[in-house]
Enzyme design. Structure first.
Site, PDB file in Angstrom:
ATOM      1  N   LYS A 170       4.885 -15.539   6.251  1.00 48.44           N
ATOM      2  CA  LYS A 170       3.962 -15.713   7.207  1.00 48.44           C
ATOM      3  C   LYS A 170       4.367 -16.346   8.509  1.00 48.44           C
ATOM      4  CE  LYS A 170       0.583 -14.059   4.816  1.00 48.44           C
ATOM      5  NZ  LYS A 170       0.066 -12.987   5.040  1.00 48.44           N
ATOM      6  N   SER A 184       2.338 -14.654  -6.809  1.00 52.54           N
ATOM      7  CA  SER A 184       2.502 -13.698  -6.251  1.00 52.54           C
ATOM      8  C   SER A 184       3.862 -12.907  -6.258  1.00 52.54           C
ATOM      9  CB  SER A 184       1.739 -13.685  -4.838  1.00 52.54           C
ATOM     10  OG  SER A 184       2.514 -14.593  -3.990  1.00 52.54           O
TER      11      SER A 184
END
Length: 450
Positions: free
Chosen positions: A156, A389
């Site tokens: 991110k 994840s």
């Protein structure tokens, strides 16, 4: 130079030039099969070519040289084989020189960009490593893109920098004036807080009030961001709505809207995908990534399929919420794969559009428990401490690789480090063990700080 064939002749040739091989002058003062390179002398001018003649397979260069006060003509003979050999070495040296000059120039450009961009120059450029111990022996090669090596510790960082830079270029925000507001499940918030701190913006973030947010909450606060918490039962829709309310009530605020911002997927098209293409030397045939905002999938698919239309993209979702694959309805669902499967369809992806089929080729659903198990396996087998994840993406990548031949090249994105998830249930046993075995540190109390 002295009588031909004598030691004095050889000595003077060695003195004023260089010879090819260990040969003598013959009766005609010819250095047979040799090469003489002339240089300045202390008593006369530099030697110069007088004339050139060709005889058989050899070329004779008659050159006048000066060695002391006496002058003597030495004829140098080069065979065709020696000429070709010398030309081969010259060409090889030229190629190596060109390659080194090109490499050096690129390094200088990279250093210059990094110095000019500051923090932005350090974002990205993450390594690509092969999962040698986990990949199937008879299947495709599996390589992992380690996005947690970025300064903020996650993929991110790329979109945080890109979204703020794009807004600055459009003149919509300015440091010291604008308040940046964003809704996040954690990793985007850390990246936005980091960039805002580097650029001088006030930052307000919203995230769900959940125990698994502890590390990311602390990291955002460490960068000086303000945090507002939403009801975790509302899912992603809850902290998005809260961010919109804060932005509407705060003067000079700017809501980044990562789920809708085109700078999100363009950051991956301009940085992540070109890195994968270059690091794989154009051999990548499959890409596996989790779907949160869908920016990574959309950006990488757009770039990589431009150069390899046959490339396949695999979208990974939590088995508890398969909204993008069209198997579940949009609703908040609690699962353990933080950062993906937000419970609603990502606005960045085209919906009910034929172009979606061209962007995503496969869908994989991984249960939270399996994702956590593979995160542990990566830490203990490959030495890569990643989040759940990433474990889910690894599981999907290994299953896909097992169906492919060894000539395929599969890349999987690992978005963040497992150090962000120490409060996650899959670290529960280790956390309890540490709390039991490690005593409280009296030096850590505030009264002992100096």
């Amino acid at each position: 130079l002295g009588p031909p064939g004598t030691g004095r002749s050889r000595k003077m040739v060695r003195c004023w030039g260089a010879y090819w091989g260990d040969r003598d002058l013959d009766e005609e003062n010819t250095l047979v099969g040799g090469l003489v390179r002339l240089s300045y002398s202390a008593t006369g001018p530099v030697g110069r070519p007088d004339h050139h003649t060709a005889k058989g397979p050899q070329v004779r260069h008659h050159t006048t040289n000066v060695c002391g006060p006496a002058k003597k003509t030495v004829t140098v003979v080069l065979s065709v084989q020696e000429n070709l050999y010398m030309l081969w070495w010259v060409a090889w040296a030229f190629v190596w020189g060109w390659w080194l000059a090109r490499w050096g120039w690129r390094k200088l450009e990279e250093m210059s960009k990094a110095n000019k961009a500051g923090l932005g120059g350090a974002i990205g450029g993450t390594p690509l490593v092969r999962l040698r111990r986990l990949e199937p022996k008879s299947g495709a090669q599996v390589w992992a893109k380690l996005e947690f090596c970025s300064p903020g510790g996650s993929v991110k960082d790329r979109i945080a920098w890109a979204m703020i830079e794009a807004a600055e270029e459009r003149g919509e925000i300015a440091p010291g004036k604008t308040t940046i507001v964003e809704a996040t499940s954690g990793n985007t918030g850390v990246g936005v807080a980091m960039v805002c701190a580097a650029k001088g913006y006030r930052c307000v973030l919203t995230m769900p009030r959940a125990p698994t947010m502890t590390e990311r909450y602390m990291l955002c606060r460490a960068h000086g961001a303000e945090i507002c918490l939403s009801d975790p039962s509302e899912g992603a829709a809850g902290f998005v709505r809260l961010a919109e309310e804060i932005a509407s009530s705060t003067p000079d605020s700017y809501l980044l809207r990562q789920f809708e911002n085109d700078a999100n997927w363009r950051a991956h098209e301009e940085t992540t995908a070109p890195e994968i293409w270059e690091q794989s030397k154009g051999r990548v045939t499959h890409l596996v990534a989790g779907c949160g905002t869908a920016g990574t999938l959309l950006g990488c698919s757009t770039y990589l399929k431009r150069y390899r239309p046959s490339l396949k993209i695999c979208c990974v979702e939590a088995a508890e919420s398969r909204v993008v694959a069209g198997l579940d309805t949009q609703k908040p669902v609690s699962h353990g794969l933080l950062g993906i499967s937000s419970g609603f369809y990502p606005p960045l992806l085209p919906r009910d559009d034929p172009s979606l089929a061209r962007l995503i080729d496969h869908y994989a659903a991984v249960p939270s428990s399996v994702g956590a198990a593979y995160a542990k396996k990566l830490a203990q087998t490959e030495g890569l401490l990643v989040g759940p994840s990433s474990g889910a993406a690894c599981k999907a990548a290994l299953d896909l690789a097992a169906t492919l031949s060894p000539d395929h090249f599969l890349v999987v994105i690992f978005p963040s480090s497992g150090a962000r998830y120490l409060q996650h249930p899959f670290f529960g046993r280790i956390r309890e063990e540490a709390e039991k075995k490690l005593p409280n540190c009296v030096f850590c109390s505030p009264e002992n700080w100096r």
